[in-house]
Design a protein around this motif. Structure first.
Motif, short mmCIF file in Angstrom:
data_model
loop_
_atom_site.label_atom_id
_atom_site.label_comp_id
_atom_site.label_asym_id
_atom_site.label_seq_id
_atom_site.Cartn_x
_atom_site.Cartn_y
_atom_site.Cartn_z
N GLU A 72 -2.95 -3.67 -5.91
CA GLU A 72 -2.37 -4.14 -4.65
C GLU A 72 -2.50 -5.66 -4.53
OE1 GLU A 72 -4.14 -1.94 -1.45
OE2 GLU A 72 -3.56 0.00 -2.30
N LEU A 89 -8.87 -6.37 -2.22
CA LEU A 89 -7.99 -5.21 -2.25
C LEU A 89 -8.14 -4.51 -3.60
CD1 LEU A 89 -4.62 -6.66 -0.84
CD2 LEU A 89 -6.11 -5.01 0.32
N HIS A 147 0.31 1.82 10.62
CA HIS A 147 -0.79 1.21 9.87
C HIS A 147 -1.89 0.78 10.83
CE1 HIS A 147 1.26 0.93 5.94
NE2 HIS A 147 2.35 0.88 6.69
N GLU A 149 -9.98 0.44 2.53
CA GLU A 149 -8.63 0.01 2.17
C GLU A 149 -8.58 -1.47 1.82
OE1 GLU A 149 -5.68 1.81 1.93
OE2 GLU A 149 -7.08 3.48 1.96
N LYS A 196 0.82 -1.20 0.00
CA LYS A 196 0.00 0.00 0.00
C LYS A 196 0.87 1.26 0.00
CE LYS A 196 -4.42 -1.46 1.91
NZ LYS A 196 -5.16 -0.98 0.71
#
Length: 445
Positions: free
Chosen positions: A415, A411, A272, A390, A263
């Motif tokens: 990604e 995702l 994160h 996300e 990411k």
């Protein structure tokens, strides 16, 4: 999609074999504040069977599978009901009016084995039926079932509902009840319809909702299946750091760590966040049964500099976070309507460890058998309308049993392409299924 291998053959409504009794007719079940806050999402579970015992034939009027569905619906008046608003405060409720469940019959232009080897995530969406809730939901079925027949006899049954009325655990318990009625067995996890203790009767419109700061993106999904022996070896490696680690602790930490590497950085501190979704049926003193009708989910946030940590430390952080969840925190979230992070803008990981029954050495998902000796060969669990965030990781039991687990990952396309080549994941020799693009922009349709 063009050239679809899934063709809808018919649509019908299946009602209970016996009408709701006079005492139950007209009753309504008020949804909790948590239920209402889940209204923008949908839940979908797909069970794949080889059908070697020929328990599925046609799903016609007198077919045993359709008869057993009608029979089990007698025990679930909230499933055959319709959504509406209460007169005084305008909150949502399910009216038990015995209106039935929408059922779709479909055929698949592939064998079951061919499908599992080649189908994309967007194709798998076609095995479940869903229609958006209209402005007037009084005739709209919040539960949908799609029965898909493959060439050669295989079967996939997709069951869907609005997340407003139920979570994955209830869907799994309802489906297992159907299989038990079909086999003339006692129901293991009967429905339990009651208000959440201490829940607020807020209307969904008045609740704070998670902020959708992103535009919907094209997402992709991939399924990773890890064997029991591999997970046992992985847990042994982190035993010194986290001796009581569960398969979820390890896999949540592994995928969180590897996804963080693909990411784009969000801040210079490289911190994160992981939003962990946990079922709280067994986390409260007055525990709720597996068959509880509604949502019993708690969303909590964990923040770490995962790129700078050893994997064992991340596993320990996930384990400690879950062990530290208190009933006070759960009720505080529910009573205050603080639902900011659910399937929100942060990476979310769903824990389904509660569906593994150690004393029976099986999971609720794979104990659903229409044939006497035929378990599902694959179960997929999906949540709709999460493409603003996300990404979503779902860690669930696998058909092998024991410590084996299936991890479904959604995702952004670019990604997931990088994650699918990640050496730290591939060295664990996962079987990968159903990788491909997902059409974004809303709940599964």
């Amino acid at each position: 999609m063009s050239n679809s291998r899934v063709a809808v053959n018919s649509k019908l409504t299946v009602v209970s074999s016996r009408p709701v009794s006079a005492s139950g007719k007209g009753k309504a079940h008020a949804l909790s504040a948590l239920d209402s806050a889940m209204g923008s999402h949908t839940v979908h579970v797909i069970y794949y069977y080889k059908n070697e015992e020929k328990w599925f034939e046609s799903f016609d009027l007198l077919d045993p599978l359709r008869e057993s569905l009608s029979e089990v619906l007698t025990l679930y008046p909230t499933v055959t009901g319709r959504l509406g608003k209460r007169g005084v405060d305008g909150g949502w409720e399910v009216k038990c009016n015995d209106a039935g469940v929408r059922v779709i019959k479909a055929s698949v232009d592939a064998t079951l084995d061919q499908w599992l080897k080649s189908a994309s995530g967007s194709e798998e969406n076609l095995l479940v039926a869903w229609d958006h809730m209209p402005d007037d939901p009084t005739t709209w079925s919040p539960f949908r079932i799609q029965v898909n027949r493959f060439e050669g006899g295989g079967v996939a049954i997709g069951i869907s509902c609005s997340h407003m009325v139920a979570d994955l655990t209830f869907l799994a318990s309802f489906f297992k009840s159907w299989t038990e009625v079909h086999r003339h067995l006692a129901i293991t996890h009967p429905p339990f319809v009651a208000p959440l203790p201490n829940h607020a009767d807020d209307d969904a419109e008045s609740l704070p909702r998670h902020a959708k700061t992103h535009s919907p993106r094209n997402m992709a999904t991939a399924t990773f299946k890890f064997s029991s022996s591999i997970i046992n070896r992985c847990l042994s490696k982190v035993h010194g750091t986290c001796p009581n680690a569960t398969p979820f602790d390890f896999l949540a930490a592994l995928f969180w760590n590897r996804i963080a590497r693909v990411k784009p950085p969000k801040n210079h501190h490289q911190t994160h966040c992981l939003c962990i979704c946990t079922d709280f049926r067994n986390l409260i003193k007055a525990s709720l049964p597996i068959g509880y009708f509604g949502n019993a989910l708690h969303f909590s946030m964990l923040s770490q500099k995962v790129e700078d940590m050893q994997l064992g430390g991340i596993v320990s952080a996930v384990h400690s976070h879950l062990k530290g969840l208190s009933e006070e925190e759960i009720w505080s979230t529910n009573n205050e309507g603080n639902y900011y992070c659910m399937y929100g803008t942060e990476l979310t990981c769903v824990c389904m460890e509660h569906l593994v029954f150690e004393e029976e050495n099986e999971s609720l998902l794979y104990a659903a058998m229409f044939g006497n000796n035929e378990k599902p060969i694959q179960v997929s669990c999906r949540v709709g309308n999460v493409d603003y965030g996300e990404g979503l990781i779902t860690v669930m039991p696998s058909e092998e049993g024991g410590l084996s687990r299936t991890v479904m990952v959604m995702l952004p396309e670019e990604e997931l392409a990088e994650l699918s080549k990640d050496e730290a994941i591939l060295e664990l020799e996962p079987a990968m299924l159903l990788a491909g693009s997902v059409v974004s922009g809303g709940p599964l349709t």
